[in-house]
Design a protein around this motif. Structure first.
Motif, short mmCIF file in Angstrom:
data_model
loop_
_atom_site.label_atom_id
_atom_site.label_comp_id
_atom_site.label_asym_id
_atom_site.label_seq_id
_atom_site.Cartn_x
_atom_site.Cartn_y
_atom_site.Cartn_z
N ARG A 191 0.84 -1.21 0.00
CA ARG A 191 0.00 0.00 0.00
C ARG A 191 0.87 1.25 0.00
NH1 ARG A 191 -3.26 -1.90 4.51
NH2 ARG A 191 -4.35 -3.61 3.56
N ARG A 192 1.90 1.27 0.86
CA ARG A 192 2.81 2.41 0.88
C ARG A 192 3.53 2.56 -0.44
NH1 ARG A 192 4.32 0.44 6.16
NH2 ARG A 192 6.11 -0.50 5.17
N ASN A 193 3.93 1.46 -1.04
CA ASN A 193 4.61 1.48 -2.33
C ASN A 193 3.70 2.08 -3.41
OD1 ASN A 193 6.36 1.07 -4.43
ND2 ASN A 193 6.10 -1.14 -4.48
N LEU A 194 2.46 1.66 -3.45
CA LEU A 194 1.52 2.18 -4.45
C LEU A 194 1.23 3.66 -4.22
CD1 LEU A 194 -0.97 -0.77 -4.85
CD2 LEU A 194 0.75 0.02 -6.48
N ARG A 195 1.08 4.07 -2.94
CA ARG A 195 0.86 5.49 -2.66
C ARG A 195 2.04 6.33 -3.09
NH1 ARG A 195 -0.14 5.29 3.15
NH2 ARG A 195 -1.15 3.30 3.05
N LEU A 196 3.25 5.85 -2.83
CA LEU A 196 4.46 6.57 -3.25
C LEU A 196 4.52 6.68 -4.77
CD1 LEU A 196 7.21 7.87 -2.58
CD2 LEU A 196 8.19 5.57 -2.74
N ILE A 197 4.23 5.61 -5.46
CA ILE A 197 4.25 5.64 -6.93
C ILE A 197 3.23 6.63 -7.46
CG2 ILE A 197 3.72 4.28 -8.99
CD1 ILE A 197 4.99 1.87 -7.56
N LEU A 198 2.03 6.63 -6.91
CA LEU A 198 1.00 7.57 -7.37
C LEU A 198 1.39 9.02 -7.08
CD1 LEU A 198 -2.26 5.65 -6.47
CD2 LEU A 198 -1.27 6.03 -8.73
N LEU A 199 1.97 9.27 -5.91
CA LEU A 199 2.42 10.62 -5.57
C LEU A 199 3.51 11.09 -6.54
CD1 LEU A 199 2.51 13.06 -3.61
CD2 LEU A 199 4.32 11.81 -2.43
N LEU A 200 4.51 10.25 -6.77
CA LEU A 200 5.59 10.63 -7.67
C LEU A 200 5.12 10.74 -9.12
CD1 LEU A 200 8.58 8.64 -6.16
CD2 LEU A 200 8.04 11.06 -5.91
N LEU A 201 4.14 9.95 -9.49
CA LEU A 201 3.55 10.07 -10.83
C LEU A 201 2.83 11.39 -10.98
CD1 LEU A 201 3.12 8.61 -13.52
CD2 LEU A 201 1.03 7.66 -12.56
N ALA A 238 2.84 16.88 -13.16
CA ALA A 238 2.84 18.34 -12.94
C ALA A 238 4.10 18.97 -13.52
CB ALA A 238 2.74 18.63 -11.45
N LEU A 239 5.25 18.34 -13.32
CA LEU A 239 6.49 18.90 -13.85
C LEU A 239 6.57 18.83 -15.37
CD1 LEU A 239 9.05 17.54 -11.25
CD2 LEU A 239 8.36 19.92 -11.60
N ILE A 290 13.51 10.02 -9.33
CA ILE A 290 14.08 8.67 -9.27
C ILE A 290 14.86 8.47 -7.98
CG2 ILE A 290 15.75 7.11 -10.34
CD1 ILE A 290 14.87 8.37 -13.06
N ALA A 291 15.65 9.48 -7.59
CA ALA A 291 16.44 9.38 -6.37
C ALA A 291 15.54 9.29 -5.14
CB ALA A 291 17.39 10.57 -6.26
N VAL A 292 14.48 10.07 -5.12
CA VAL A 292 13.54 10.01 -3.99
C VAL A 292 12.90 8.63 -3.90
CG1 VAL A 292 11.30 10.88 -3.18
CG2 VAL A 292 13.07 12.48 -3.89
N TYR A 293 12.46 8.09 -5.03
CA TYR A 293 11.84 6.77 -5.03
C TYR A 293 12.82 5.71 -4.53
CZ TYR A 293 9.54 2.51 -6.49
OH TYR A 293 8.97 1.27 -6.49
N ALA A 294 14.05 5.75 -5.04
CA ALA A 294 15.04 4.75 -4.64
C ALA A 294 15.34 4.84 -3.15
CB ALA A 294 16.32 4.93 -5.45
N ARG A 295 15.50 6.05 -2.64
CA ARG A 295 15.82 6.21 -1.21
C ARG A 295 14.66 5.75 -0.32
NH1 ARG A 295 19.59 9.24 1.80
NH2 ARG A 295 18.74 9.93 3.80
#
Length: 92
Positions: A18-28, A33-34, A71-76
């Motif tokens: 669940r945390r992994n999916l939330r992180l992916i959706l947030l970074l997506l 936006a960028l 990418i760095a945020v996701y990896a960390r």
């Protein structure tokens, strides 16, 4: 019809995933936006910056740098989550 290993039930989703999916959706959402917001306002960013239009600098240097940061945020974050899951045996 009996359940197989290929069709996990809704209750078998762990907090790790669940945390992994939330992180992916947030970074997506950050990626979208960028990517789309500066291009939407590119015409209003028509001033020159070191001899080139500012929109050029945003596209040529700003976006790729932002993507590397994503990418760095996701990896960390995922490395920390993996370490935490290995300690508790949460990941399945």
């Amino acid at each position: 019809m009996p359940q197989t290993r290929l069709t996990p039930s809704r209750t078998s989703i762990t907090p790790y995933w669940r945390r992994n999916l939330r992180l992916i959706l947030l970074l997506l959402a950050v990626w979208a936006a960028l990517t789309f917001i500066p291009s939407y306002f590119a015409r209003s960013l028509s001033f020159d910056f070191i001899g080139w239009p500012f929109a050029f600098w945003m596209a040529a240097y700003g976006a790729p740098l932002a993507y590397l940061i994503i990418i760095a945020v996701y990896a960390r974050v995922m490395n920390r989550a993996d370490e935490r899951a290995d300690e508790t045996g949460e990941q399945s």
